[in-house]
Design an enzyme around this catalytic site. Structure first.
Site, PDB file in Angstrom:
ATOM      1  N   LYS A 114       0.857  -1.205   0.000  1.00 48.16           N
ATOM      2  CA  LYS A 114       0.000   0.000   0.000  1.00 48.16           C
ATOM      3  C   LYS A 114       0.888   1.248   0.000  1.00 48.16           C
ATOM      4  O   LYS A 114       0.598   2.231  -0.681  1.00 48.16           O
ATOM      5  CB  LYS A 114      -0.928   0.034   1.228  1.00 48.16           C
ATOM      6  CG  LYS A 114      -2.056  -0.970   1.237  1.00 48.16           C
ATOM      7  CD  LYS A 114      -3.078  -0.807   0.126  1.00 48.16           C
ATOM      8  CE  LYS A 114      -4.019   0.373   0.292  1.00 48.16           C
ATOM      9  NZ  LYS A 114      -5.067   0.380  -0.765  1.00 48.16           N
ATOM     10  N   PRO A 168      -7.302   6.233   5.020  1.00 54.50           N
ATOM     11  CA  PRO A 168      -8.253   5.906   6.077  1.00 54.50           C
ATOM     12  C   PRO A 168      -7.633   4.931   7.077  1.00 54.50           C
ATOM     13  O   PRO A 168      -6.741   4.160   6.720  1.00 54.50           O
ATOM     14  CB  PRO A 168      -9.412   5.239   5.336  1.00 54.50           C
ATOM     15  CG  PRO A 168      -9.007   5.062   3.939  1.00 54.50           C
ATOM     16  CD  PRO A 168      -7.673   5.682   3.715  1.00 54.50           C
TER      17      PRO A 168
HETATM   18  P1  NAD Z   1     -13.139  -4.500  -0.510  1.00 52.07           P
HETATM   19  O1  NAD Z   1     -12.437  -5.812  -0.590  1.00 52.07           O
HETATM   20  O2  NAD Z   1     -14.547  -4.501  -0.032  1.00 52.07           O
HETATM   21  O3  NAD Z   1     -13.101  -3.760  -1.927  1.00 52.07           O
HETATM   22  C1  NAD Z   1     -12.023  -3.861  -2.814  1.00 52.07           C
HETATM   23  C2  NAD Z   1     -12.570  -4.086  -4.209  1.00 52.07           C
HETATM   24  O4  NAD Z   1     -11.457  -4.223  -5.109  1.00 52.07           O
HETATM   25  C3  NAD Z   1     -13.397  -5.376  -4.326  1.00 52.07           C
HETATM   26  O5  NAD Z   1     -14.647  -5.093  -4.934  1.00 52.07           O
HETATM   27  C4  NAD Z   1     -12.559  -6.272  -5.204  1.00 52.07           C
HETATM   28  O6  NAD Z   1     -13.322  -7.146  -6.044  1.00 52.07           O
HETATM   29  C5  NAD Z   1     -11.753  -5.267  -6.013  1.00 52.07           C
HETATM   30  N1  NAD Z   1     -10.510  -5.852  -6.527  1.00 52.07           N
HETATM   31  C6  NAD Z   1      -9.611  -6.598  -5.829  1.00 52.07           C
HETATM   32  N2  NAD Z   1      -8.627  -6.992  -6.643  1.00 52.07           N
HETATM   33  C7  NAD Z   1      -8.896  -6.488  -7.871  1.00 52.07           C
HETATM   34  C8  NAD Z   1      -8.240  -6.566  -9.130  1.00 52.07           C
HETATM   35  N3  NAD Z   1      -7.109  -7.277  -9.296  1.00 52.07           N
HETATM   36  N4  NAD Z   1      -8.784  -5.911 -10.187  1.00 52.07           N
HETATM   37  C9  NAD Z   1      -9.944  -5.218 -10.035  1.00 52.07           C
HETATM   38  N5  NAD Z   1     -10.608  -5.108  -8.872  1.00 52.07           N
HETATM   39  C10 NAD Z   1     -10.092  -5.749  -7.804  1.00 52.07           C
HETATM   40  O7  NAD Z   1     -12.212  -3.569   0.396  1.00 52.07           O
HETATM   41  P2  NAD Z   1     -12.579  -2.188   1.133  1.00 52.07           P
HETATM   42  O8  NAD Z   1     -12.640  -2.482   2.582  1.00 52.07           O
HETATM   43  O9  NAD Z   1     -13.709  -1.500   0.454  1.00 52.07           O
HETATM   44  O10 NAD Z   1     -11.234  -1.373   0.865  1.00 52.07           O
HETATM   45  C11 NAD Z   1     -11.165  -0.390  -0.172  1.00 52.07           C
HETATM   46  C12 NAD Z   1      -9.820   0.303  -0.105  1.00 52.07           C
HETATM   47  O11 NAD Z   1      -9.665   0.932   1.158  1.00 52.07           O
HETATM   48  C13 NAD Z   1      -8.616  -0.639  -0.265  1.00 52.07           C
HETATM   49  O12 NAD Z   1      -7.662   0.014  -1.086  1.00 52.07           O
HETATM   50  C14 NAD Z   1      -8.078  -0.788   1.136  1.00 52.07           C
HETATM   51  O13 NAD Z   1      -6.677  -1.010   1.131  1.00 52.07           O
HETATM   52  C15 NAD Z   1      -8.431   0.569   1.723  1.00 52.07           C
HETATM   53  N6  NAD Z   1      -8.597   0.565   3.184  1.00 52.07           N
HETATM   54  C16 NAD Z   1      -9.599  -0.165   3.754  1.00 52.07           C
HETATM   55  C17 NAD Z   1      -9.773  -0.129   5.145  1.00 52.07           C
HETATM   56  C18 NAD Z   1     -10.897  -0.888   5.819  1.00 52.07           C
HETATM   57  O14 NAD Z   1     -10.973  -0.852   7.059  1.00 52.07           O
HETATM   58  N7  NAD Z   1     -11.774  -1.552   5.096  1.00 52.07           N
HETATM   59  C19 NAD Z   1      -8.894   0.631   5.933  1.00 52.07           C
HETATM   60  C20 NAD Z   1      -7.876   1.368   5.320  1.00 52.07           C
HETATM   61  C21 NAD Z   1      -7.745   1.329   3.931  1.00 52.07           C
END
Ligand code: NAD
Length: 246
Positions: free
Chosen positions: A149, A171
């Protein structure tokens, strides 16, 4: 508060995920007429959204969606779920993000907003209190997720130019409807009776943000990138920010 529509063409990468879907809903909610999603799977259906299915590790897939959607704003939220091996994080977070940048440049996309993570500055060894953008990435990353990341975030910020404005948001924990990992994980711990253990002094604190607010922050970042507001690319901390590190 909701800002008025910009009528730009938006492409939300990872738009079928937890956060991505809230970003899509926030864009539709303020009346944006041109909202598209790129994701490896299509998990929801909406006649007001154009869906492109593909893998960001494949440059041609991302380029195709960016060109066909006519994207003027790319919001890149895609990342693998927790618990995957280092090779998957490397491919999706680093190679995938490099592909997104390359495809944006080739298509002349003016704005790219990247969802980074608060974890990019966490070594796993010491507490972070009142941490801000001045903290460097740790010399030894905590794990493959946070390492990749951080490297993806760096690529995005370094790609900032007068023709492609970029920024990254970090976040911390995200909660709210549609969460696929955090609360369900807590719930299964309770269900499986795995709550008889305590790690540490029970005084640990962790930041959480409601998913609707994280989505809103992405819209504000996209809106402000075109402005004179100094949020694009790598820069020194804003002069009026006066936070003290411990
Ligand atoms: P999530 O898994 O619900 O969503 C990620 C999406 O990316 C999914 O729909 C998945 O199908 C898609 N994806 C994964 N690999 C892929 C690929 N190779 N090609 C195309 N699409 C692909 O995750 P989230 O919780 O919504 O997280 C979203 C972002 O926020 C991420 O970048 C994550 O690192 C960041 N984040 C999340 C949190 C948390 O607490 N959920 C905290 C900090 C940062």
């Amino acid at each position: 508060s909701t800002s008025p529509p910009t009528n730009e063409h938006y492409l939300v990468i990872g738009g079928c995920g937890f956060l991505g879907r809230h970003i899509v809903d926030a864009l539709l909610g303020r009346g944006e007429p041109n909202v598209a999603v790129f994701d490896i799977v299509q998990r929801h259906f909406d006649e007001n959204v154009t869906f492109y299915t593909g893998d960001i590790t494949k440059l041609e897939d991302v380029s195709d969606a960016i060109v066909k959607s006519g994207a003027q704003v790319v919001i890149h939220t895609a990342s693998p779920p927790h618990g995957r091996g280092p090779a998957v994080y490397e491919a999706v977070n680093v190679t995938g993000t490099a592909n997104v940048i390359e495809a944006c440049r080739a298509a002349g996309v003016p704005k790219l907003v990247y969802t980074s993570s608060a974890g990019v500055v966490y070594s796993g060894k010491e507490d972070l209190i009142n941490a801000d953008e001045r903290l460097p990435y740790p010399a030894v990353p905590m794990d493959a997720y946070n390492d990749t990341k951080a490297r993806a975030e760096e690529l995005v910020l370094q790609a900032n130019s007068s023709t492609l404005l970029t920024c990254a948001l970090r976040p911390s924990g995200i909660f709210g409807p549609g969460d696929r990992q955090a609360i369900s994980g807590f719930h299964s711990v309770i269900k499986n009776g795995q709550t008889k253990f305590q790690i540490g002094s029970n005084q640990n604190l962790f930041d959480w943000t409601y998913v609707g607010n994280v989505a809103h922050a992405h819209l504000l970042a996209a809106d402000k990138l075109a402005d004179t507001y100094p949020i694009a690319g790598l820069h020194e901390p804003l002069p009026w920010v006066n936070l003290s590190l411990p």
